[in-house]
Design a protein around this motif. Structure first.
Motif, PDB file in Angstrom:
ATOM      1  N   THR A  55       8.289  -7.535   4.455  1.00  0.00           N
ATOM      2  CA  THR A  55       7.882  -6.321   3.759  1.00  0.00           C
ATOM      3  C   THR A  55       6.352  -6.209   3.725  1.00  0.00           C
ATOM      4  N   VAL A  56       5.697  -7.339   3.462  1.00  0.00           N
ATOM      5  CA  VAL A  56       4.230  -7.353   3.467  1.00  0.00           C
ATOM      6  C   VAL A  56       3.714  -6.956   4.844  1.00  0.00           C
ATOM      7  N   ARG A  57       4.305  -7.536   5.884  1.00  0.00           N
ATOM      8  CA  ARG A  57       3.895  -7.189   7.244  1.00  0.00           C
ATOM      9  C   ARG A  57       4.047  -5.693   7.495  1.00  0.00           C
ATOM     10  N   ARG A  58       5.183  -5.142   7.065  1.00  0.00           N
ATOM     11  CA  ARG A  58       5.465  -3.723   7.324  1.00  0.00           C
ATOM     12  C   ARG A  58       4.492  -2.814   6.589  1.00  0.00           C
ATOM     13  N   LEU A  59       4.198  -3.142   5.334  1.00  0.00           N
ATOM     14  CA  LEU A  59       3.328  -2.281   4.533  1.00  0.00           C
ATOM     15  C   LEU A  59       1.870  -2.341   4.985  1.00  0.00           C
ATOM     16  N   TRP A  60       1.487  -3.441   5.643  1.00  0.00           N
ATOM     17  CA  TRP A  60       0.117  -3.591   6.130  1.00  0.00           C
ATOM     18  C   TRP A  60       0.047  -3.465   7.655  1.00  0.00           C
ATOM     19  N   LYS A  61       1.088  -2.956   8.264  1.00  0.00           N
ATOM     20  CA  LYS A  61       1.217  -2.960   9.720  1.00  0.00           C
ATOM     21  C   LYS A  61       0.016  -2.359  10.440  1.00  0.00           C
ATOM     22  N   VAL A 101       0.739 -22.088   4.324  1.00  0.00           N
ATOM     23  CA  VAL A 101      -0.317 -21.092   4.181  1.00  0.00           C
ATOM     24  C   VAL A 101      -0.313 -20.169   5.387  1.00  0.00           C
ATOM     25  N   GLY A 102      -1.037 -19.069   5.260  1.00  0.00           N
ATOM     26  CA  GLY A 102      -1.130 -18.113   6.349  1.00  0.00           C
ATOM     27  C   GLY A 102      -2.514 -17.507   6.413  1.00  0.00           C
ATOM     28  N   LEU A 103      -2.758 -16.751   7.491  1.00  0.00           N
ATOM     29  CA  LEU A 103      -4.013 -16.037   7.677  1.00  0.00           C
ATOM     30  C   LEU A 103      -3.725 -14.539   7.643  1.00  0.00           C
ATOM     31  N   PHE A 104      -4.594 -13.818   6.982  1.00  0.00           N
ATOM     32  CA  PHE A 104      -4.443 -12.376   6.808  1.00  0.00           C
ATOM     33  C   PHE A 104      -5.747 -11.714   7.251  1.00  0.00           C
ATOM     34  N   PHE A 105      -5.705 -11.048   8.411  1.00  0.00           N
ATOM     35  CA  PHE A 105      -6.888 -10.380   8.952  1.00  0.00           C
ATOM     36  C   PHE A 105      -6.855  -8.895   8.586  1.00  0.00           C
ATOM     37  N   THR A 106      -7.984  -8.372   8.112  1.00  0.00           N
ATOM     38  CA  THR A 106      -8.042  -6.966   7.731  1.00  0.00           C
ATOM     39  C   THR A 106      -9.490  -6.507   7.618  1.00  0.00           C
TER      40      THR A 106
END
Length: 252
Positions: A55-61, A101-106
């Motif tokens: 869901t997080v992936r989809r909302l920040w796609k 953990v993960g990486l979140f690029f934005t």
């Protein structure tokens, strides 16, 4: 006589080569995104659920890229030392990549990212090993499902499963019924597999999926900023979520 398919030999060298190729592809993809976005966030997950991560992936796609799992590969992609780092300052973030953990690029500003994840904590069913967030007692009478509003009684064909999970029920007009109240769990105590399954059948959610932001790297300054107050609670069921974390897609 034709050869049996069961006797087919699989070359382990081919399997290893494929794994190396996947790791190299992931490493390259992480580095490509490090070049593309202004911010790289390091995050951890509490009460990991693949569905909520999707869901997080989809909302920040359209405005971000997420990688989760295989920390060693992500750390190598960023670079663990000043000499190896992919971009200036990234080794400070890479050294913190441990556990789930993960990486979140934005390109979204930090205040917006922090506010969004602070508000995103969908409830979910507890698993064996979680601690009960409250005491649950089923009253005497028909055993009710709380998935719907108003609650509905369990159908007769669910009675064997309810008994298997510890309820002493009897059938009354085709409905599983308790003669005396039954304590499903007590607040603060670790849930057994039977208790967790019973809570799920009844429809009681006791945990929340949360993303805790640890730190972020800024391309403009090459600095890593630590985030305070965003750590997620690590519970006893964390090891049980490891398989699901490994099954989650690395990126989309």
């Amino acid at each position: 006589m034709p050869k049996s398919k069961r006797a087919k030999v699989v070359s382990l060298t081919k399997v290893a080569k494929k794994t190396r190729e996947q790791k190299n592809a992931l490493l390259q993809e992480v580095q490509e995104n490090a070049d593309k976005w202004q911010y790289c966030w390091l995050f951890e997950v509490g009460n990991m659920r693949n569905a909520h991560l999707k869901t997080v992936r989809r909302l920040w796609k359209d405005t971000a890229r997420i990688f989760f799992g295989r920390g060693a590969v992500m750390a190598k992609a960023l670079g663990m030392t000043p000499e190896e780092e992919h971009r200036p300052g990234m080794h400070k973030l890479a050294k913190q990549i441990k556990g789930q953990v993960g990486l979140f690029f934005t390109d979204s500003p930090p205040s917006e990212v922090e506010e969004w994840f602070d508000d995103f904590h969908p409830p979910d069913f507890a698993r064996a090993g979680n601690r009960a967030s409250r005491t649950v007692v089923l009253p005497a009478g028909p055993v009710m499902q709380q998935h719907s509003t108003p609650p509905e009684p369990f159908p007769h064909n669910e009675d064997p499963q309810l008994r298997k999970l510890g309820l002493r029920t009897r059938m009354e007009r085709g409905v599983p019924t308790l003669d005396v109240p039954h304590t499903v769990c007590e607040q603060g105590k670790v849930l057994s597999p039977e208790q967790a399954q019973l809570l799920k059948l009844i429809g009681i959610k006791m945990v929340a999926f949360r993303v805790g932001l640890r730190a972020h790297w800024d391309a403009a300054t090459s600095e890593v900023v630590q985030i305070e107050g965003q750590a997620v609670e690590v519970d006893e069921a964390a090891n049980g979520d490891e398989h699901e974390a490994n099954e989650a897609e690395m990126s989309e």
